[in-house]
Design a protein around this motif. Sequence first.
Motif, mmCIF file in Angstrom:
data_model
loop_
_atom_site.group_PDB
_atom_site.id
_atom_site.type_symbol
_atom_site.label_atom_id
_atom_site.label_comp_id
_atom_site.label_asym_id
_atom_site.label_seq_id
_atom_site.Cartn_x
_atom_site.Cartn_y
_atom_site.Cartn_z
ATOM 1 N N THR A 148 -1.378 4.169 -23.721
ATOM 2 C CA THR A 148 -1.326 2.718 -23.693
ATOM 3 C C THR A 148 -2.143 2.128 -24.842
ATOM 4 O O THR A 148 -3.326 2.424 -24.997
ATOM 5 N N PHE A 149 -1.475 1.301 -25.648
ATOM 6 C CA PHE A 149 -2.057 0.644 -26.822
ATOM 7 C C PHE A 149 -2.493 1.635 -27.889
ATOM 8 O O PHE A 149 -3.238 1.272 -28.800
ATOM 9 N N TYR B 117 -11.673 3.608 -19.157
ATOM 10 C CA TYR B 117 -11.516 4.986 -18.713
ATOM 11 C C TYR B 117 -12.025 5.970 -19.756
ATOM 12 O O TYR B 117 -11.987 5.737 -20.961
ATOM 13 N N ASP B 118 -12.527 7.075 -19.244
ATOM 14 C CA ASP B 118 -13.011 8.206 -20.031
ATOM 15 C C ASP B 118 -12.275 9.441 -19.527
ATOM 16 O O ASP B 118 -12.595 9.966 -18.456
ATOM 17 N N ALA C 172 4.401 15.861 -19.434
ATOM 18 C CA ALA C 172 3.288 15.522 -18.552
ATOM 19 C C ALA C 172 2.917 14.062 -18.742
ATOM 20 O O ALA C 172 2.802 13.581 -19.862
ATOM 21 N N ASN C 173 2.735 13.343 -17.640
ATOM 22 C CA ASN C 173 2.314 11.953 -17.720
ATOM 23 C C ASN C 173 0.802 11.889 -17.945
ATOM 24 O O ASN C 173 0.047 12.703 -17.424
ATOM 25 N N ALA C 174 0.380 10.886 -18.694
ATOM 26 C CA ALA C 174 -1.042 10.771 -19.037
ATOM 27 C C ALA C 174 -1.626 9.513 -18.409
ATOM 28 O O ALA C 174 -1.503 9.288 -17.204
ATOM 29 N N ASP C 175 -2.222 8.663 -19.231
ATOM 30 C CA ASP C 175 -3.016 7.547 -18.694
ATOM 31 C C ASP C 175 -2.176 6.500 -17.981
ATOM 32 O O ASP C 175 -2.698 5.739 -17.166
ATOM 33 N N ALA D 51 0.998 -1.176 -16.679
ATOM 34 C CA ALA D 51 -0.270 -1.737 -16.209
ATOM 35 C C ALA D 51 -0.332 -3.253 -16.315
ATOM 36 O O ALA D 51 -1.039 -3.904 -15.547
ATOM 37 N N THR D 52 0.395 -3.854 -17.254
ATOM 38 C CA THR D 52 0.319 -5.313 -17.402
ATOM 39 C C THR D 52 1.124 -6.036 -16.335
ATOM 40 O O THR D 52 0.717 -7.093 -15.849
ATOM 41 N N SER D 53 2.274 -5.474 -15.966
ATOM 42 C CA SER D 53 3.102 -6.111 -14.937
ATOM 43 C C SER D 53 2.858 -5.518 -13.550
ATOM 44 O O SER D 53 3.422 -5.999 -12.568
ATOM 45 N N LEU D 54 2.024 -4.456 -13.484
ATOM 46 C CA LEU D 54 1.723 -3.784 -12.220
ATOM 47 C C LEU D 54 2.979 -3.236 -11.551
ATOM 48 O O LEU D 54 3.097 -3.207 -10.337
ATOM 49 N N ARG D 55 3.927 -2.756 -12.376
ATOM 50 C CA ARG D 55 5.172 -2.187 -11.842
ATOM 51 C C ARG D 55 5.090 -0.661 -11.871
ATOM 52 O O ARG D 55 4.792 -0.064 -12.897
#
Length: 804
Positions: free
Chosen positions: A113-114, A480-481, A585-588, A644-648
């Motif tokens: 993300t970003f 997050y770390d 694999a999914n990450a953050d 994460a911005t739309s919480l979907r």
Amino acid sequence: MALATPSFAQTAPVEPRQLSSSPTVIVTAVPRGLNRLDASISVSTISPDEISVLSPRSTAEIFRNIPGIRSESSGGEGNANIAVRGLPIATGGAKYVQIQEDGLPALQFGDITFATADSFIRADLNVLRIEAVRGGSVSTLVSNAPGAVINLLSKTGETAGGQVRAGFGLDYDEYRLDFDYGAPIGNDWRFHVGGFYRRGEGPRKTGYDGNRGGQIKGNVTKDFGTGFVRLYFKYLDDHAVSYLPAPVRVTGSDADPRYESLPGFSINGGSPYSRNIRGALTLDRNNRPVRDDIADGMHPLVRQIGLEVQIQPGDGWTLRERFRYANTSGRFIGLFPALVDNASTIATALGGAGAGLTYATGPLAGTAITAPAGLNGNGLLSESVVFDVRLRNLDEIVNEMRAIRDVNIGGGKLTLTGGLYLARQYVESDWRWTSLVSDVRGDGNAALVDIRNAAGQRVTEGGVYGYGATFFGNCCRRDYDLRYDIAAPFAAMSFLKGKWSLAASLRWDNGRARGNLGGLTANLASVDVNGDGAISAPETRTTVLAGARSPVRYNYDYVSWSTGLNYRLGRETALFLRYSRGGRANADRILFGPAIDATGDIVDKGAAVDFVRQAEAGFKYRTRRMEFYATLFHANTEEQNFEATSLRFLDRRYRATGVELEGSYFSLSGLGLTAKGTWTDAEISRDAITPANKGNRPRRQAKFVYQLTPQYRQQLFTIGANVVGTTDSYAQDSNQLKLPGFTTVNLFAEVRPMPGVSVSIGANNIFDVKGFTEAEEATISANGIVRARSINGRTISATIGYSF
């Protein structure tokens, strides 16, 4: 200089009998260098000469000329959404596509993300060529890229020579200097070094130098009788404007919309950025006030060193070692419009009946806005959220070892490969967002606006409505770390006998995620952010990070495999079949949704990895002057993700069928033509969260995209054009509002008046077409305003070069 990527054409004497520059041997996503006609994979290459004719303004604009690749090149010099063969762009970035430099990934995950992978690479004169492999062996010879690999290969100094190029925008403000030089230096040593520096406003109006910085890369190679050793480095420190969705007027119907620029705001030439909107006062990860500069934009900072060793000790053995350490950090900061509406409507919504408006910044600061309906000719205000993300640590350590053995057996050649891939990716960032109110103008002179209620009390302060993502429901104070470790043993075999070639490969990815995060819930507080000893109304809307943090602690593993068969019909033609299963694999992106429990483990193990299954059938034809490649493909894709911005939260399956076509012809007279096209029939085959989406086309997926590049090359000059087009797509998965198809034309001309000297002009989007790659709204809003991203408008640049 005016190009985000420079003119790559050589200025040495040019033979008019120009041949196709596509190499016969490919090195990306194969166990070792392999003849293109013997490989049962779909692969394309782009040469520096080809890049010149494309007149690109970003690396993503180069990628959109690869068949099968959907590169939404509307975000600037990074943050591009990149997909392949109908695989979805559900949230952003390049989830199923890996971007590499010299065979190793820029980042382990293409959709952090970003921090998308394309934001941390720059194509410049160091590029030898770009190779792109879709499907097939990418599932097993790289991690986390079941869709495609795009590999930028660097020059390594085989022949002595270099270039210096200086250029500027003719109708926009940017200046750029590029250089490179490489040569053998005796005793079997050779080197290459190159880079660029640029500065300027960029292709859209911002009111300040939004694009500034540069890169230097180099390598030194020691050749010996049985192989080579290479050391290389890279230093990238660049700033680039992030073009996020912006307001556009849409009339007509969802099925037949008409997109028009607003008065005072050109959707493809303007931006909401301004010399009057620079400071972003907010809280850091320790809830301490800090002031950030919106002009930082996308700021990648990469310090990278690497090693490559290849040895052939004999008896058919080849040993290869690749290592890279990248010290990576940076920032992403940009303006995102949460709502654009009539000024009086927003004033009333935020300040109540009778609310008044005044300018908060700019030359009219403190002046009342007495006629809001006529403000800037459009009468609009924007409720904007500052996407302010500090990328503290994206360090990456990668090591890949391979052992390859060739054995003659049964009248054929058997090649066995075994290897181990080890990687560590850090993802440490904090999101410190702010909510602002501004007017709507795109000339770099927009200003923040203050709102007072009917009693004269301030609702905003210096244009700030809240010290957090107030306009997004206070969703996005994140910190997050994280550390992701990957260990992946892999094996491959190929057997070549006569006209037949059989290939098979297997990979076992083992990963673990460790770390912690904060910001799972919104924590509103009253904080004296500006330190004046009083609590203002915006300061009561401050989002803070709570002291308690949530752990992240889970493991995953998955197996990928691929098998292919290739048959040489003749010296110039071949057929291939391939079937593969690869994982990602999914990450953050899944950390802030329901996939992680209170202990940091994965609730549903299926959320850790998404699989892609692909079948391919291809035809290949290559002569000295003509090439033609066609690949039929069918893909089934799993997708679990979280926006994460739309919480979907997303839990879907996708299906895509299509064909990739690529051809080129270069005549003896210097005339050349390259044509590429991809037809894709994609659908959402299952949606566990929104079942009504089943059967719909995935958002932003066009049925047909194409590229056409004619050129004419002689001793003294080269002229060419690049035509890029797409058919309609849908803004969202509900398949209501359409994004109209569009075609852009780029022109290129270079004159070489004397040996080593060149003068060129490149025109990007010469007809100033408005082409929309995404829109936030699923349907036309009641006020007719849609937030959308358009490609850049017309930009023309000139370059002077000297080769030696």
